[in-house]
Design an enzyme around this catalytic site. Structure first.
Site, PDB file in Angstrom:
ATOM      1  N   LYS A 102     -23.282 -25.740   6.787  1.00  0.00           N
ATOM      2  CA  LYS A 102     -24.330 -24.677   7.384  1.00  0.00           C
ATOM      3  C   LYS A 102     -25.047 -25.519   8.321  1.00  0.00           C
ATOM      4  O   LYS A 102     -25.105 -26.664   8.274  1.00  0.00           O
ATOM      5  CB  LYS A 102     -25.366 -24.341   6.128  1.00  0.00           C
ATOM      6  N   GLY A 214     -36.401  -6.415   4.552  1.00  0.00           N
ATOM      7  CA  GLY A 214     -35.624  -7.294   5.643  1.00  0.00           C
ATOM      8  C   GLY A 214     -34.989  -6.352   6.547  1.00  0.00           C
ATOM      9  O   GLY A 214     -34.366  -5.405   5.985  1.00  0.00           O
ATOM     10  N   GLY A 216     -33.274  -7.369   9.440  1.00  0.00           N
ATOM     11  CA  GLY A 216     -32.490  -7.825  10.545  1.00  0.00           C
ATOM     12  C   GLY A 216     -31.056  -7.326  10.479  1.00  0.00           C
ATOM     13  O   GLY A 216     -30.720  -6.184  10.207  1.00  0.00           O
TER      14      GLY A 216
HETATM   15  N1  GLU Z   1     -24.647 -16.637   7.928  1.00  0.00           N
HETATM   16  C1  GLU Z   1     -23.632 -15.934   7.143  1.00  0.00           C
HETATM   17  C2  GLU Z   1     -23.541 -16.078   5.551  1.00  0.00           C
HETATM   18  O1  GLU Z   1     -24.528 -16.677   5.016  1.00  0.00           O
HETATM   19  C3  GLU Z   1     -22.290 -15.743   7.704  1.00  0.00           C
HETATM   20  C4  GLU Z   1     -21.461 -16.745   7.591  1.00  0.00           C
HETATM   21  C5  GLU Z   1     -20.388 -16.881   8.535  1.00  0.00           C
HETATM   22  O2  GLU Z   1     -19.864 -15.832   8.930  1.00  0.00           O
HETATM   23  O3  GLU Z   1     -19.506 -18.106   8.544  1.00  0.00           O
HETATM   24  O4  GLU Z   1     -22.875 -15.810   5.051  1.00  0.00           O
END
Ligand code: GLU
Length: 422
Positions: A102, A214, A216
């Site tokens: 992340k 939310g 979004g």
């Molecule tokens: N940000 C999204 C999650 O928390 C998607 C992550 C991704 O597609 O790699 O799962």
């Protein structure tokens, strides 16, 4: 308890229930690599602003690190570590061949211009490009990061490595190597799981009302998809607050109002309330699609819903989990409920690698199968260990991670912490 401590607590609880090899637990209790960068960006007014950015690579045991990056004023290392860890578990729950990572930049994207966001995104790529790549670490959208930013990301990375590399990032617009169905994937995946869970328990859609926190990427599409399936949507919210109407609201009208007036709270579809109040209103299903730490020991007791669907990452604290379990509230946990997003990211990456793109029917079919299989595997562990669905989900993931670690050898999760600028 911090978000990361919360994640570790969830891991420890499930490890204990399943009697996980302590070496596996120890190995997965800290990320493989942490990168902290400083990002100087020229703002529109001519001044220079230096932003702080992160990329945490939790585990590549089951495949390349995978996970989004977010732009948010409160971004910090503890949060990104927690989210990276959750990604390893999420990909293991879904059974897709990825580890977890992340990233994030501490900034207020809402107050930045398009040009500033482009310069920031390109700077971020310049800062992290040596530790990412289509076969090593593949970022994606998260809070306040958009398909347009993924296009800039891909462009900047391709320029830096002197090669067209669409598979370095997912969540791109269709025109530059994106996948059909990626935009709605998080919500659609959650809807498939909810539908399957309700079918298995003989619960009828028409008897169930829904509140969604939310509005979004996850929440907005969840409102539209669940409304389309026949659920009565009673309330929605965005960062400015919520609206509630016990006779039901039309999410398409709310979306139009938000576009025109700036917030769902300005819509006449319901009566305005605060985000906190919305969580305590009467409904059968509460969809948490905003951000972490929304249901805590302070308000868990006041939640009226009987089912919670976690489309956000970490919206329920460990203390709240215990309170809700005592009230027999079923929580469909984040690492299952929102795994549709990363699953269609996986499809996008596969299509990029193959240079061959699939029709939407194929995406939907494959997504549904992965979501339903993910749920059934968790239910099997839940039944075996008589535990909550979250515990079952962590057990399902640990089972796959533990096998991968044993097959590869204990050095596979090599620890290498890099701290720059700290
Ligand atoms: N940000 C999204 C999650 O928390 C998607 C992550 C991704 O597609 O790699 O799962």
């Amino acid at each position: 308890m911090s978000f990361y401590e919360n994640t570790i607590k969830n891991m420890n609880k499930s490890a204990k229930i399943m009697k996980l090899d302590p070496e596996t637990l120890q190995t997965l209790s800290s990320p493989q690599k942490t990168l902290i960068v400083s990002l100087p960006v020229r703002m529109d007014d001519g001044t220079l602003k230096v932003f702080e950015g992160f990329r945490v690579q939790h585990s590549e045991l089951r495949g390349p690190f995978k996970g989004g990056f977010r732009y948010f004023p409160e971004v910090n290392l503890d949060e990104i570590k927690a989210l990276a860890t959750e990604m390893s578990f999420k990909c293991a729950v879904a059974g897709i061949p990825y580890g977890g990572g992340k990233g994030g930049v501490k900034c207020n994207a809402k107050e930045m211009s398009e040009g500033e966001l482009e310069r920031l995104t390109r700077r971020y790529v310049q800062a992290v490009y040596q530790i990412i790549g289509p076969n090593h670490d593949i970022p994606a959208p998260d809070m306040y990061t958009t398909p347009q930013m993924m296009a800039w990301f891909m462009d900047e990375y391709s320029r830096l490595v002197n090669k067209y590399q669409p598979g370095v990032v997912t969540g791109k617009p269709i025109e530059v190597g994106g996948s059909l169905g990626r935009g709605t994937a998080t919500a659609q995946g959650g809807a498939y799981v909810l539908e399957e869970y309700m079918n298995q328990n003989n619960l009828k859609i028409e008897d169930h009302s829904v509140i969604i926190q939310g509005f979004g990427n996850a929440g907005m599409y969840a409102a539209e998809i669940l409304h389309g399936m026949g659920f009565r949507i009673l309330g929605v919210s965005d960062s400015k607050g919520g609206i509630y109407n016990e006779d039901g609201i039309d999410p398409f009208v709310v979306l139009k109002d938000k576009k025109e007036k700036g917030s769902v709270t300005k819509s006449d579809e319901g009566k305005a309330c605060t985000n906190e109040e919305l969580l305590e209103k009467k409904c059968d299903i509460l969809v948490l699609a905003a951000m972490e730490n929304q249901v805590t020991e302070k308000n868990a007791d006041k939640v009226k819903a009987k089912i919670i669907v976690e489309l956000a990452n970490g919206p329920t604290s460990a203390e709240a989990d215990e309170i809700l379990a005592k009230k027999d509230v079923v929580i469909i946990p984040d690492i299952l409920a929102n795994s549709g997003g990363v699953t269609v990211s996986y499809f996008e990456w596969v299509q990029n690698q193959a240079g061959y793109y699939w029709p939407i029917e194929e995406i939907e079919l494959k997504l549904k199968r992965i979501m339903v299989d993910g749920l059934n595997r968790i239910l099997k562990f839940q039944d075996e260990h008589k535990c909550t669905m979250r515990e079952g989900a962590y057990i399902s993931a640990f089972d796959r991670l533990d096998k991968a670690l044993k097959l590869r050898g204990s050095g596979a999760h090599l620890k290498c912490k890099v701290y720059l600028n700290k």
